[in-house]
Scaffold this motif. Sequence first.
Motif, short mmCIF file in Angstrom:
data_model
loop_
_atom_site.label_atom_id
_atom_site.label_comp_id
_atom_site.label_asym_id
_atom_site.label_seq_id
_atom_site.Cartn_x
_atom_site.Cartn_y
_atom_site.Cartn_z
N ILE A 79 9.45 -11.25 -8.74
CA ILE A 79 8.31 -10.95 -7.86
C ILE A 79 8.57 -9.67 -7.08
O ILE A 79 7.69 -8.80 -6.99
N VAL A 80 9.76 -9.52 -6.55
CA VAL A 80 10.08 -8.33 -5.75
C VAL A 80 10.11 -7.08 -6.64
O VAL A 80 9.60 -6.02 -6.24
N GLU A 83 6.60 -6.16 -7.36
CA GLU A 83 6.01 -5.57 -6.15
C GLU A 83 6.40 -4.10 -6.02
O GLU A 83 5.53 -3.23 -5.82
N ALA A 87 3.82 -0.94 -6.40
CA ALA A 87 3.66 -0.01 -5.27
C ALA A 87 4.11 1.39 -5.65
O ALA A 87 3.43 2.38 -5.33
N VAL A 110 -0.34 -4.48 -1.99
CA VAL A 110 0.69 -5.04 -2.88
C VAL A 110 1.59 -6.02 -2.11
O VAL A 110 1.91 -7.10 -2.59
N VAL A 111 1.96 -5.64 -0.89
CA VAL A 111 2.78 -6.52 -0.06
C VAL A 111 2.03 -7.82 0.22
O VAL A 111 2.58 -8.92 0.11
N HIS A 114 1.97 -10.03 -2.85
CA HIS A 114 3.25 -10.61 -3.27
C HIS A 114 3.59 -11.88 -2.50
O HIS A 114 4.40 -12.69 -2.95
N GLY A 131 -0.43 -13.27 3.59
CA GLY A 131 -0.79 -12.40 2.47
C GLY A 131 -2.27 -12.03 2.50
O GLY A 131 -2.64 -10.87 2.29
N CYS A 135 -3.98 -8.29 3.01
CA CYS A 135 -4.98 -7.74 2.08
C CYS A 135 -6.22 -7.28 2.85
O CYS A 135 -6.80 -6.23 2.53
#
Length: 179
Positions: A79-80, A83, A87, A110-111, A114, A131, A135
Amino acid sequence: MSDLLTANRRQAGLTALYLGIFAMVWFSVPAAEQPLRALLVVGSIAALLTAVLGGVLSARLRGAGSPRDRAADRPYLLIVVAEFAAAGLGAAVLIAAGRSEYVPVLVCLVVGLHFFPLAPLLRDPLLRPLGGALCLVAAAGLVTGLASAVSAGLVVGVGAGLLLLGYAVQALVRAYRPT
């Protein structure tokens, strides 16, 4: 103290550490005039203090409680990595297109996204509203940047910094709350 409670407190400390650091970074993104600049510095200092307290808590509880869930390491890493790739590639495209002022908007989006797959992995359902809020901050930054003279980076930097700092402080409060 039970192993589960200790593990939860350690996880809350790590959350405060990581999100405190990232809140500090977001507060340093926007270029702002006084008095907003002074408020951003205060936010950065508060975020740094929150990160330090989270780090101290997690270090004190290191090795205590239940063992680390190694099964979550691989999905977390994936996942990281996704991300950072999204980005980074998105930022490169925006810079190449001459729209670098919208890089913070993309990164914030994106953060925010994630946190959705991280919520079940870290067993923290409150990451979903965080999250979603990030957004929304990204959308507000985009709209503001397109429709006014206010920079998208200012909106996103302040908004993301406040959200991450608020969540980090909430994690510390949760960790230190009497059982």
